[in-house]
Design an enzyme around this catalytic site. Sequence first.
Site, PDB file in Angstrom:
ATOM      1  N   ARG A   1       0.169   9.150   0.599  1.00 19.35           N
ATOM      2  CA  ARG A   1      -0.651   9.320   1.821  1.00 19.35           C
ATOM      3  C   ARG A   1      -0.136   8.444   2.958  1.00 19.35           C
ATOM      4  NH1 ARG A   1      -3.297   6.492  -1.859  1.00 19.35           N
ATOM      5  NH2 ARG A   1      -3.505   4.283  -1.410  1.00 19.35           N
ATOM      6  N   ASN A   2       0.637   7.398   2.624  1.00 16.78           N
ATOM      7  CA  ASN A   2       1.176   6.505   3.648  1.00 16.78           C
ATOM      8  C   ASN A   2       2.648   6.765   3.959  1.00 16.78           C
ATOM      9  OD1 ASN A   2      -1.234   5.226   4.111  1.00 16.78           O
ATOM     10  ND2 ASN A   2      -0.898   3.711   2.493  1.00 16.78           N
TER      11      ASN A   2
ATOM     12  N   ASP B   1       0.843  -1.198   0.000  1.00 17.03           N
ATOM     13  CA  ASP B   1       0.000   0.000   0.000  1.00 17.03           C
ATOM     14  C   ASP B   1       0.877   1.247   0.000  1.00 17.03           C
ATOM     15  OD1 ASP B   1      -2.305   1.485   0.005  1.00 17.03           O
ATOM     16  OD2 ASP B   1      -2.791   1.143   2.118  1.00 17.03           O
TER      17      ASP B   1
ATOM     18  N   ASP C   1       2.094   2.864   7.799  1.00 16.56           N
ATOM     19  CA  ASP C   1       0.951   2.027   7.443  1.00 16.56           C
ATOM     20  C   ASP C   1       1.335   0.653   6.945  1.00 16.56           C
ATOM     21  OD1 ASP C   1      -1.868   2.822   7.771  1.00 16.56           O
ATOM     22  OD2 ASP C   1      -0.984   4.718   7.147  1.00 16.56           O
TER      23      ASP C   1
HETATM   24  P1  AMP Z   1      -3.330   6.335   9.300  1.00 19.50           P
HETATM   25  O1  AMP Z   1      -4.517   5.709   9.940  1.00 19.50           O
HETATM   26  O2  AMP Z   1      -2.065   5.668   9.673  1.00 19.50           O
HETATM   27  O3  AMP Z   1      -3.483   6.505   7.829  1.00 19.50           O
HETATM   28  O4  AMP Z   1      -3.212   7.801   9.921  1.00 19.50           O
HETATM   29  C1  AMP Z   1      -4.181   8.802   9.697  1.00 19.50           C
HETATM   30  C2  AMP Z   1      -3.539  10.170   9.820  1.00 19.50           C
HETATM   31  O5  AMP Z   1      -3.022  10.364  11.133  1.00 19.50           O
HETATM   32  C3  AMP Z   1      -2.335  10.394   8.892  1.00 19.50           C
HETATM   33  O6  AMP Z   1      -2.687  10.829   7.617  1.00 19.50           O
HETATM   34  C4  AMP Z   1      -1.528  11.441   9.651  1.00 19.50           C
HETATM   35  O7  AMP Z   1      -2.031  12.726   9.390  1.00 19.50           O
HETATM   36  C5  AMP Z   1      -1.790  11.080  11.094  1.00 19.50           C
HETATM   37  N1  AMP Z   1      -0.705  10.228  11.605  1.00 19.50           N
HETATM   38  C6  AMP Z   1      -0.609   8.875  11.562  1.00 19.50           C
HETATM   39  N2  AMP Z   1       0.527   8.433  12.121  1.00 19.50           N
HETATM   40  C7  AMP Z   1       1.193   9.535  12.553  1.00 19.50           C
HETATM   41  C8  AMP Z   1       2.468   9.749  13.198  1.00 19.50           C
HETATM   42  N3  AMP Z   1       3.281   8.733  13.508  1.00 19.50           N
HETATM   43  N4  AMP Z   1       2.810  11.017  13.485  1.00 19.50           N
HETATM   44  C9  AMP Z   1       2.009  12.050  13.156  1.00 19.50           C
HETATM   45  N5  AMP Z   1       0.822  11.908  12.535  1.00 19.50           N
HETATM   46  C10 AMP Z   1       0.403  10.674  12.233  1.00 19.50           C
END
Ligand code: AMP
Length: 470
Positions: free
Chosen positions: A338-339, A334, A352
Amino acid sequence: MPAHTLTLSHTHTHTHSDINSSLSEASWPSGTECVAKYNFQGSTEQDLPFCKGDLLTIIGVTKDPNWYKAKNSVGREGMIPANYVQKREGVKSGGKLSLMPWFHGKITREQAERLLYPPETGLFLARESTNYPGDYTLCVSCDGKVEHYRIIYHDGKLSIDEEEYFDNLMQLVEHYTKDADGLCTRLIKPKLMEGTVAAQDEFSRSGWAMNRKDLKLIQTIGKGEFGDVMVGDYRGTKVAVKCIKHDATAQAFLAEASVMTQLRHTNLVQLLGVIVEERGSLFIVTEYMAKGSLVDYLRSRGRTVLGGECLLKFSLDVCEAMEYLEANNFVHRDLAARNVLVSDDNIAKVSDFGLTKEASSTQDTAKLPVKWTSPEALREKKFSTKSDVWSYGVLLWEIYSFGRVPYPRIPLKEVVPRVEKGYKMEAPDGCPAAVYDLMKQCWTLDPAGRPSFRLLREKLQHIRAKELHL
Ligand code: AMP
Protein backbone atom coordinates in the site's frame (compact mmCIF):
# COMPACT_ATOMS: atom_id res chain seq x y z
CA MET A 1 8.58 39.15 -11.99
CA PRO A 2 10.59 42.27 -12.73
CA ALA A 3 11.24 42.98 -9.06
CA HIS A 4 13.27 39.81 -8.86
CA THR A 5 14.92 39.95 -12.22
CA LEU A 6 18.44 41.12 -11.73
CA THR A 7 20.39 42.36 -14.68
CA LEU A 8 23.82 40.92 -14.82
CA SER A 9 26.53 42.53 -16.81
CA HIS A 10 29.01 39.99 -17.95
CA THR A 11 31.60 39.56 -20.58
CA HIS A 12 32.08 35.86 -20.38
CA THR A 13 33.34 34.04 -23.39
CA HIS A 14 33.12 30.51 -22.23
CA THR A 15 33.67 27.61 -24.54
CA HIS A 16 33.46 23.89 -24.01
CA SER A 17 37.20 23.74 -23.43
CA ASP A 18 36.63 25.92 -20.36
CA ILE A 19 34.90 23.07 -18.61
CA ASN A 20 37.34 22.07 -16.00
CA SER A 21 37.32 18.55 -14.73
CA SER A 22 39.52 19.25 -11.69
CA LEU A 23 37.15 20.85 -9.24
CA SER A 24 38.22 23.49 -6.79
CA GLU A 25 37.05 22.93 -3.23
CA ALA A 26 34.61 25.79 -3.15
CA SER A 27 32.83 24.78 -6.32
CA TRP A 28 29.74 22.65 -6.60
CA PRO A 29 30.41 19.21 -7.96
CA SER A 30 28.72 17.82 -11.01
CA GLY A 31 25.28 16.54 -10.11
CA THR A 32 24.60 19.30 -7.56
CA GLU A 33 20.97 20.43 -7.73
CA CYS A 34 20.17 24.11 -7.68
CA VAL A 35 17.03 26.21 -7.61
CA ALA A 36 16.90 29.49 -9.50
CA LYS A 37 16.55 32.52 -7.22
CA TYR A 38 15.94 34.97 -10.07
CA ASN A 39 15.01 34.96 -13.74
CA PHE A 40 17.93 34.75 -16.13
CA GLN A 41 17.44 35.57 -19.79
CA GLY A 42 20.97 34.91 -20.95
CA SER A 43 22.80 37.01 -23.46
CA THR A 44 24.71 34.57 -25.59
CA GLU A 45 23.89 31.35 -27.40
CA GLN A 46 25.79 29.40 -24.79
CA ASP A 47 23.72 30.66 -21.88
CA LEU A 48 20.91 28.60 -20.41
CA PRO A 49 17.96 30.89 -19.70
CA PHE A 50 15.77 30.05 -16.70
CA CYS A 51 13.00 31.40 -14.49
CA LYS A 52 12.90 31.83 -10.76
CA GLY A 53 12.03 28.49 -9.17
CA ASP A 54 13.43 26.33 -12.00
CA LEU A 55 15.46 23.31 -11.02
CA LEU A 56 18.93 23.04 -12.58
CA THR A 57 21.63 20.41 -12.28
CA ILE A 58 25.29 21.37 -12.39
CA ILE A 59 27.16 19.35 -14.99
CA GLY A 60 30.53 21.10 -15.00
CA VAL A 61 32.61 23.98 -13.68
CA THR A 62 34.40 26.58 -15.75
CA LYS A 63 37.61 28.53 -15.21
CA ASP A 64 35.43 31.39 -14.11
CA PRO A 65 34.06 30.51 -10.66
CA ASN A 66 31.02 32.72 -11.30
CA TRP A 67 29.71 30.45 -14.05
CA TYR A 68 28.67 26.84 -14.17
CA LYS A 69 27.64 24.56 -16.94
CA ALA A 70 24.19 23.23 -16.10
CA LYS A 71 21.25 21.25 -17.42
CA ASN A 72 17.56 22.08 -16.97
CA SER A 73 14.68 19.69 -16.35
CA VAL A 74 14.14 19.02 -20.06
CA GLY A 75 17.82 18.29 -20.64
CA ARG A 76 18.87 21.56 -22.26
CA GLU A 77 22.44 22.51 -21.37
CA GLY A 78 24.20 25.85 -21.08
CA MET A 79 26.03 28.31 -18.87
CA ILE A 80 24.42 29.77 -15.74
CA PRO A 81 25.60 32.50 -13.34
CA ALA A 82 26.35 31.00 -9.90
CA ASN A 83 24.86 33.89 -7.95
CA TYR A 84 21.44 33.46 -9.59
CA VAL A 85 20.95 30.01 -8.15
CA GLN A 86 20.82 28.40 -4.76
CA LYS A 87 22.16 24.96 -3.96
CA ARG A 88 19.59 22.39 -2.82
CA GLU A 89 20.58 20.58 0.33
CA GLY A 90 19.14 17.88 2.55
CA VAL A 91 17.36 19.16 5.65
CA LYS A 92 19.11 17.44 8.51
CA SER A 93 17.32 18.96 11.47
CA GLY A 94 13.99 17.20 10.87
CA GLY A 95 13.24 16.68 14.54
CA LYS A 96 13.77 20.33 15.35
CA LEU A 97 11.62 21.82 12.62
CA SER A 98 8.59 23.57 13.94
CA LEU A 99 5.60 25.36 12.48
CA MET A 100 5.31 27.26 15.74
CA PRO A 101 8.88 27.90 16.90
CA TRP A 102 7.58 30.74 19.09
CA PHE A 103 5.47 28.31 21.15
CA HIS A 104 7.29 27.48 24.38
CA GLY A 105 4.80 25.09 25.97
CA LYS A 106 4.39 25.03 29.74
CA ILE A 107 6.59 27.82 31.03
CA THR A 108 5.76 30.29 33.78
CA ARG A 109 5.09 34.00 33.51
CA GLU A 110 8.52 34.71 35.00
CA GLN A 111 10.30 32.40 32.58
CA ALA A 112 8.50 34.10 29.69
CA GLU A 113 9.65 37.50 30.93
CA ARG A 114 13.23 36.30 31.16
CA LEU A 115 13.02 34.96 27.60
CA LEU A 116 11.75 38.30 26.35
CA TYR A 117 14.67 40.15 27.91
CA PRO A 118 16.32 42.48 26.81
CA PRO A 119 13.20 44.41 25.85
CA GLU A 120 12.43 44.84 22.19
CA THR A 121 9.04 46.11 21.15
CA GLY A 122 7.17 43.43 19.18
CA LEU A 123 9.22 40.47 20.43
CA PHE A 124 6.72 37.76 21.36
CA LEU A 125 6.14 34.17 22.38
CA ALA A 126 3.17 31.98 23.27
CA ARG A 127 2.91 29.59 26.19
CA GLU A 128 0.39 27.38 27.91
CA SER A 129 -1.48 29.29 30.59
CA THR A 130 -0.47 28.28 34.09
CA ASN A 131 -3.54 29.86 35.73
CA TYR A 132 -6.11 28.58 33.26
CA PRO A 133 -5.20 25.07 32.11
CA GLY A 134 -6.25 24.51 28.50
CA ASP A 135 -5.88 28.18 27.62
CA TYR A 136 -2.80 29.87 26.20
CA THR A 137 -1.02 33.13 26.89
CA LEU A 138 0.51 35.47 24.35
CA CYS A 139 3.46 37.38 25.81
CA VAL A 140 4.57 40.52 24.03
CA SER A 141 7.41 42.90 24.79
CA CYS A 142 6.32 46.51 24.49
CA ASP A 143 8.05 49.73 25.56
CA GLY A 144 10.21 48.00 28.11
CA LYS A 145 7.58 45.78 29.71
CA VAL A 146 6.03 42.43 28.92
CA GLU A 147 2.26 42.20 28.42
CA HIS A 148 0.58 38.83 28.94
CA TYR A 149 -2.65 38.33 26.99
CA ARG A 150 -4.87 35.43 27.91
CA ILE A 151 -6.01 33.43 24.89
CA ILE A 152 -9.26 31.70 25.72
CA TYR A 153 -10.15 28.39 24.18
CA HIS A 154 -13.86 28.13 23.58
CA ASP A 155 -15.78 25.66 21.40
CA GLY A 156 -12.68 24.70 19.46
CA LYS A 157 -11.73 28.33 18.73
CA LEU A 158 -9.15 30.68 20.18
CA SER A 159 -9.64 34.34 20.98
CA ILE A 160 -8.00 37.17 22.91
CA ASP A 161 -10.74 39.78 22.69
CA GLU A 162 -13.78 37.52 22.14
CA GLU A 163 -14.46 39.43 18.95
CA GLU A 164 -11.96 37.81 16.62
CA TYR A 165 -11.78 33.97 16.68
CA PHE A 166 -9.11 31.65 15.24
CA ASP A 167 -8.84 27.93 14.53
CA ASN A 168 -5.34 27.66 15.86
CA LEU A 169 -2.46 29.61 17.37
CA MET A 170 -0.78 30.12 14.01
CA GLN A 171 -3.76 31.90 12.57
CA LEU A 172 -3.97 34.04 15.69
CA VAL A 173 -0.29 34.96 15.46
CA GLU A 174 -0.62 35.68 11.76
CA HIS A 175 -3.50 38.08 12.46
CA TYR A 176 -1.69 40.04 15.16
CA THR A 177 1.47 40.13 13.06
CA LYS A 178 -0.40 42.13 10.47
CA ASP A 179 -2.19 44.43 12.88
CA ALA A 180 -1.97 45.22 16.62
CA ASP A 181 -5.81 45.17 16.66
CA GLY A 182 -6.00 46.24 20.31
CA LEU A 183 -2.71 44.75 21.55
CA CYS A 184 0.04 47.10 22.75
CA THR A 185 1.96 46.49 19.53
CA ARG A 186 1.72 44.23 16.52
CA LEU A 187 3.78 41.05 16.75
CA ILE A 188 7.11 41.73 15.06
CA LYS A 189 9.72 39.18 16.02
CA PRO A 190 9.17 35.67 17.33
CA LYS A 191 11.25 34.54 20.28
CA LEU A 192 12.23 31.07 19.12
CA MET A 193 12.16 28.17 21.50
CA GLU A 194 15.64 26.85 22.11
CA GLY A 195 16.48 23.92 19.87
CA THR A 196 13.73 24.60 17.32
CA VAL A 197 14.06 25.91 13.81
CA ALA A 198 11.25 27.66 11.93
CA ALA A 199 10.21 25.13 9.28
CA GLN A 200 9.63 27.77 6.62
CA ASP A 201 13.10 29.26 7.13
CA GLU A 202 14.79 25.88 6.99
CA PHE A 203 13.05 24.79 3.78
CA SER A 204 13.89 28.15 2.19
CA ARG A 205 17.50 27.98 3.29
CA SER A 206 17.94 24.50 1.87
CA GLY A 207 16.23 25.32 -1.44
CA TRP A 208 13.07 23.23 -0.98
CA ALA A 209 10.49 25.95 -0.35
CA MET A 210 8.05 26.32 -3.22
CA ASN A 211 5.92 29.30 -4.06
CA ARG A 212 2.23 28.77 -3.27
CA LYS A 213 1.28 30.95 -6.24
CA ASP A 214 2.92 28.47 -8.64
CA LEU A 215 0.81 25.57 -7.40
CA LYS A 216 -2.72 24.89 -8.64
CA LEU A 217 -4.65 22.27 -6.71
CA ILE A 218 -6.86 20.37 -9.14
CA GLN A 219 -8.65 17.47 -7.47
CA THR A 220 -8.55 15.07 -4.56
CA ILE A 221 -7.10 11.68 -5.49
CA GLY A 222 -6.64 10.04 -2.14
CA LYS A 223 -7.32 10.33 1.52
CA GLY A 224 -4.36 9.93 3.76
CA GLU A 225 -4.74 9.49 7.48
CA PHE A 226 -4.14 13.16 8.19
CA GLY A 227 -5.13 15.05 5.09
CA ASP A 228 -6.04 14.86 1.45
CA VAL A 229 -3.75 13.90 -1.37
CA MET A 230 -4.49 16.06 -4.40
CA VAL A 231 -3.32 16.17 -7.96
CA GLY A 232 -1.95 19.57 -8.81
CA ASP A 233 -0.08 21.54 -11.41
CA TYR A 234 3.23 23.10 -10.50
CA ARG A 235 4.45 25.35 -13.30
CA GLY A 236 3.11 23.02 -15.96
CA THR A 237 4.11 19.73 -14.32
CA LYS A 238 1.52 17.35 -12.91
CA VAL A 239 2.32 16.77 -9.25
CA ALA A 240 0.86 15.04 -6.20
CA VAL A 241 0.28 17.23 -3.15
CA LYS A 242 -0.21 16.04 0.38
CA CYS A 243 -2.24 18.78 2.07
CA ILE A 244 -2.00 18.86 5.82
CA LYS A 245 -4.25 21.31 7.57
CA HIS A 246 -2.27 22.31 10.53
CA ASP A 247 -2.57 20.61 13.85
CA ALA A 248 -0.22 18.51 15.90
CA THR A 249 0.15 15.99 13.06
CA ALA A 250 1.77 18.52 10.75
CA GLN A 251 4.86 18.18 12.89
CA ALA A 252 5.19 14.52 11.90
CA PHE A 253 4.88 15.48 8.24
CA LEU A 254 7.67 18.03 8.60
CA ALA A 255 9.84 15.12 9.63
CA GLU A 256 8.64 13.11 6.61
CA ALA A 257 9.42 15.98 4.27
CA SER A 258 12.83 16.55 5.77
CA VAL A 259 13.71 12.87 5.35
CA MET A 260 12.64 13.13 1.73
CA THR A 261 15.00 16.07 1.10
CA GLN A 262 17.88 13.73 1.88
CA LEU A 263 16.92 10.93 -0.48
CA ARG A 264 17.12 10.58 -4.22
CA HIS A 265 16.58 7.35 -6.12
CA THR A 266 14.57 6.34 -9.18
CA ASN A 267 12.56 3.95 -7.06
CA LEU A 268 11.69 6.38 -4.28
CA VAL A 269 8.80 8.80 -4.81
CA GLN A 270 10.67 12.07 -5.32
CA LEU A 271 9.99 15.14 -3.22
CA LEU A 272 9.74 18.25 -5.39
CA GLY A 273 9.22 20.85 -2.70
CA VAL A 274 7.41 22.00 0.40
CA ILE A 275 5.07 24.91 1.08
CA VAL A 276 4.61 26.10 4.65
CA GLU A 277 1.83 28.65 4.85
CA GLU A 278 1.71 31.22 7.58
CA ARG A 279 -1.77 30.08 8.48
CA GLY A 280 -0.29 26.70 9.23
CA SER A 281 -1.19 24.56 6.22
CA LEU A 282 1.58 22.35 4.98
CA PHE A 283 1.84 21.10 1.39
CA ILE A 284 4.25 18.34 0.50
CA VAL A 285 4.68 18.24 -3.26
CA THR A 286 5.97 15.04 -4.87
CA GLU A 287 6.15 13.50 -8.30
CA TYR A 288 2.77 12.27 -9.54
CA MET A 289 2.36 8.51 -9.65
CA ALA A 290 -0.37 8.02 -12.24
CA LYS A 291 -1.15 4.37 -11.54
CA GLY A 292 -1.73 4.71 -7.80
CA SER A 293 -0.76 2.29 -5.07
CA LEU A 294 0.82 -1.04 -5.96
CA VAL A 295 -1.69 -3.01 -3.92
CA ASP A 296 -4.63 -1.53 -5.84
CA TYR A 297 -2.75 -1.96 -9.11
CA LEU A 298 -2.14 -5.66 -8.46
CA ARG A 299 -5.73 -6.27 -7.35
CA SER A 300 -7.33 -4.49 -10.26
CA ARG A 301 -5.19 -6.03 -13.01
CA GLY A 302 -4.74 -9.49 -11.51
CA ARG A 303 -3.23 -12.66 -12.84
CA THR A 304 -4.69 -12.39 -16.32
CA VAL A 305 -3.01 -9.07 -17.08
CA LEU A 306 0.22 -9.17 -15.08
CA GLY A 307 2.81 -11.73 -16.11
CA GLY A 308 5.74 -13.07 -14.14
CA GLU A 309 8.14 -10.63 -15.71
CA CYS A 310 6.09 -7.71 -14.49
CA LEU A 311 5.89 -9.07 -10.91
CA LEU A 312 9.63 -9.62 -10.87
CA LYS A 313 10.22 -6.09 -12.14
CA PHE A 314 8.10 -4.60 -9.30
CA SER A 315 9.99 -6.77 -6.79
CA LEU A 316 13.31 -5.51 -8.15
CA ASP A 317 12.19 -1.88 -8.25
CA VAL A 318 11.30 -1.96 -4.55
CA CYS A 319 14.43 -3.93 -3.69
CA GLU A 320 16.65 -1.35 -5.38
CA ALA A 321 15.05 1.47 -3.42
CA MET A 322 15.56 -0.50 -0.22
CA GLU A 323 19.18 -1.26 -1.11
CA TYR A 324 19.68 2.50 -1.42
CA LEU A 325 18.06 3.14 1.98
CA GLU A 326 20.15 0.32 3.46
CA ALA A 327 23.36 1.84 2.09
CA ASN A 328 22.40 5.24 3.50
CA ASN A 329 21.36 3.95 6.89
CA PHE A 330 17.66 4.80 6.62
CA VAL A 331 15.05 2.44 7.98
CA HIS A 332 11.61 2.72 6.37
CA ARG A 333 9.53 0.91 9.07
CA ASP A 334 6.32 0.78 7.07
CA LEU A 335 7.19 -1.08 3.91
CA ALA A 336 4.06 -2.66 2.40
CA ALA A 337 2.43 -2.77 -1.04
CA ARG A 338 0.00 0.00 0.00
CA ASN A 339 3.03 2.28 0.45
CA VAL A 340 4.49 1.59 -2.98
CA LEU A 341 3.15 3.65 -5.88
CA VAL A 342 3.24 2.94 -9.62
CA SER A 343 4.22 5.56 -12.20
CA ASP A 344 2.72 6.07 -15.62
CA ASP A 345 5.59 4.06 -17.12
CA ASN A 346 5.06 1.18 -14.65
CA ILE A 347 7.96 1.89 -12.31
CA ALA A 348 7.27 0.97 -8.70
CA LYS A 349 8.47 3.53 -6.18
CA VAL A 350 8.51 3.41 -2.40
CA SER A 351 6.63 6.22 -0.66
CA ASP A 352 5.32 7.17 2.77
CA PHE A 353 8.39 8.11 4.64
CA GLY A 354 6.31 9.14 7.64
CA LEU A 355 7.98 6.62 9.86
CA THR A 356 11.37 6.61 8.19
CA LYS A 357 14.13 7.48 10.53
CA GLU A 358 17.84 7.32 10.46
CA ALA A 359 18.79 3.90 11.74
CA SER A 360 18.78 2.85 15.37
CA SER A 361 15.89 4.83 16.81
CA THR A 362 12.86 3.42 18.55
CA GLN A 363 9.19 4.26 18.32
CA ASP A 364 5.72 3.64 19.65
CA THR A 365 4.60 0.13 18.67
CA ALA A 366 0.87 0.63 19.29
CA LYS A 367 -0.01 1.61 15.72
CA LEU A 368 2.20 -0.80 13.83
CA PRO A 369 0.87 -2.88 10.98
CA VAL A 370 1.20 -6.26 12.68
CA LYS A 371 1.24 -8.41 9.55
CA TRP A 372 4.17 -6.52 8.01
CA THR A 373 6.27 -5.83 11.11
CA SER A 374 9.04 -8.18 12.19
CA PRO A 375 8.71 -10.00 15.51
CA GLU A 376 11.63 -8.17 17.15
CA ALA A 377 10.24 -4.78 16.08
CA LEU A 378 6.83 -5.64 17.54
CA ARG A 379 8.30 -7.07 20.71
CA GLU A 380 11.22 -4.82 21.48
CA LYS A 381 10.82 -1.89 19.08
CA LYS A 382 14.00 -3.04 17.39
CA PHE A 383 13.73 -1.44 13.98
CA SER A 384 16.59 -1.93 11.58
CA THR A 385 17.27 -2.58 7.94
CA LYS A 386 16.72 -6.22 8.89
CA SER A 387 13.18 -5.48 10.08
CA ASP A 388 12.60 -3.78 6.72
CA VAL A 389 13.85 -7.00 5.10
CA TRP A 390 11.13 -8.93 6.96
CA SER A 391 8.49 -6.50 5.66
CA TYR A 392 9.97 -6.82 2.19
CA GLY A 393 9.33 -10.59 2.38
CA VAL A 394 5.67 -9.85 3.13
CA LEU A 395 5.60 -7.34 0.27
CA LEU A 396 7.00 -10.00 -2.11
CA TRP A 397 4.18 -12.27 -0.96
CA GLU A 398 1.65 -9.49 -1.70
CA ILE A 399 3.10 -8.99 -5.17
CA TYR A 400 2.97 -12.70 -6.06
CA SER A 401 -0.54 -13.09 -4.66
CA PHE A 402 -1.79 -10.06 -6.64
CA GLY A 403 -2.52 -7.91 -3.64
CA ARG A 404 -4.07 -10.38 -1.20
CA VAL A 405 -4.06 -9.49 2.45
CA PRO A 406 -1.23 -11.48 4.12
CA TYR A 407 -1.92 -14.37 6.49
CA PRO A 408 -5.33 -15.15 4.95
CA ARG A 409 -7.72 -17.10 7.15
CA ILE A 410 -5.65 -16.51 10.28
CA PRO A 411 -7.35 -14.25 12.85
CA LEU A 412 -5.22 -11.15 13.46
CA LYS A 413 -4.57 -11.92 17.11
CA GLU A 414 -3.18 -15.34 16.23
CA VAL A 415 -0.72 -14.02 13.66
CA VAL A 416 2.03 -12.92 16.04
CA PRO A 417 2.03 -16.00 18.31
CA ARG A 418 2.12 -18.30 15.29
CA VAL A 419 4.83 -16.33 13.51
CA GLU A 420 6.94 -16.32 16.67
CA LYS A 421 6.74 -20.11 16.73
CA GLY A 422 8.18 -20.17 13.23
CA TYR A 423 5.01 -20.23 11.09
CA LYS A 424 5.59 -18.89 7.56
CA MET A 425 3.01 -18.20 4.88
CA GLU A 426 2.73 -20.69 2.06
CA ALA A 427 3.87 -19.78 -1.43
CA PRO A 428 1.23 -17.88 -3.39
CA ASP A 429 -0.27 -19.85 -6.30
CA GLY A 430 2.09 -19.91 -9.25
CA CYS A 431 4.96 -18.21 -7.37
CA PRO A 432 8.36 -19.41 -8.68
CA ALA A 433 10.17 -21.56 -6.09
CA ALA A 434 13.24 -19.29 -6.21
CA VAL A 435 11.15 -16.24 -5.25
CA TYR A 436 9.36 -18.11 -2.45
CA ASP A 437 12.75 -19.15 -1.17
CA LEU A 438 13.71 -15.45 -0.86
CA MET A 439 10.48 -14.72 1.06
CA LYS A 440 11.30 -17.46 3.55
CA GLN A 441 14.83 -16.10 4.01
CA CYS A 442 13.36 -12.66 4.78
CA TRP A 443 11.20 -14.31 7.46
CA THR A 444 14.13 -15.76 9.39
CA LEU A 445 13.31 -15.18 13.06
CA ASP A 446 16.86 -14.11 13.89
CA PRO A 447 17.36 -10.71 12.22
CA ALA A 448 21.05 -11.43 11.69
CA GLY A 449 20.12 -14.47 9.60
CA ARG A 450 18.12 -12.43 7.07
CA PRO A 451 19.73 -11.46 3.77
CA SER A 452 20.70 -7.86 3.00
CA PHE A 453 18.80 -5.93 0.35
CA ARG A 454 21.93 -5.99 -1.72
CA LEU A 455 21.98 -9.78 -1.71
CA LEU A 456 18.23 -9.91 -2.38
CA ARG A 457 18.69 -7.62 -5.36
CA GLU A 458 21.50 -9.76 -6.74
CA LYS A 459 19.40 -12.91 -6.36
CA LEU A 460 16.36 -11.31 -7.98
CA GLN A 461 18.50 -10.18 -10.91
CA HIS A 462 19.79 -13.71 -11.21
CA ILE A 463 16.24 -15.10 -11.25
CA ARG A 464 15.30 -12.58 -13.91
CA ALA A 465 18.30 -13.41 -16.07
CA LYS A 466 17.33 -17.08 -15.90
CA GLU A 467 13.70 -16.37 -16.77
CA LEU A 468 14.76 -14.30 -19.71
CA HIS A 469 17.24 -17.05 -20.70
CA LEU A 470 20.06 -14.56 -20.75
P1 AMP B 1 -0.82 8.30 1.58
O1 AMP B 1 -1.42 9.24 2.57
O2 AMP B 1 0.56 8.67 1.21
O3 AMP B 1 -0.94 6.87 1.99
O4 AMP B 1 -1.66 8.46 0.24
C1 AMP B 1 -3.02 8.10 0.14
C2 AMP B 1 -3.36 7.75 -1.30
O5 AMP B 1 -3.16 8.88 -2.14
C3 AMP B 1 -2.48 6.65 -1.91
O6 AMP B 1 -2.93 5.36 -1.64
C4 AMP B 1 -2.53 6.97 -3.39
O7 AMP B 1 -3.70 6.43 -3.97
C5 AMP B 1 -2.62 8.48 -3.40
N1 AMP B 1 -1.28 9.06 -3.57
C6 AMP B 1 -0.38 9.39 -2.61
N2 AMP B 1 0.75 9.89 -3.13
C7 AMP B 1 0.57 9.91 -4.48
C8 AMP B 1 1.40 10.30 -5.60
N3 AMP B 1 2.64 10.77 -5.42
N4 AMP B 1 0.88 10.17 -6.83
C9 AMP B 1 -0.36 9.68 -7.02
N5 AMP B 1 -1.17 9.28 -6.01
C10 AMP B 1 -0.72 9.39 -4.76
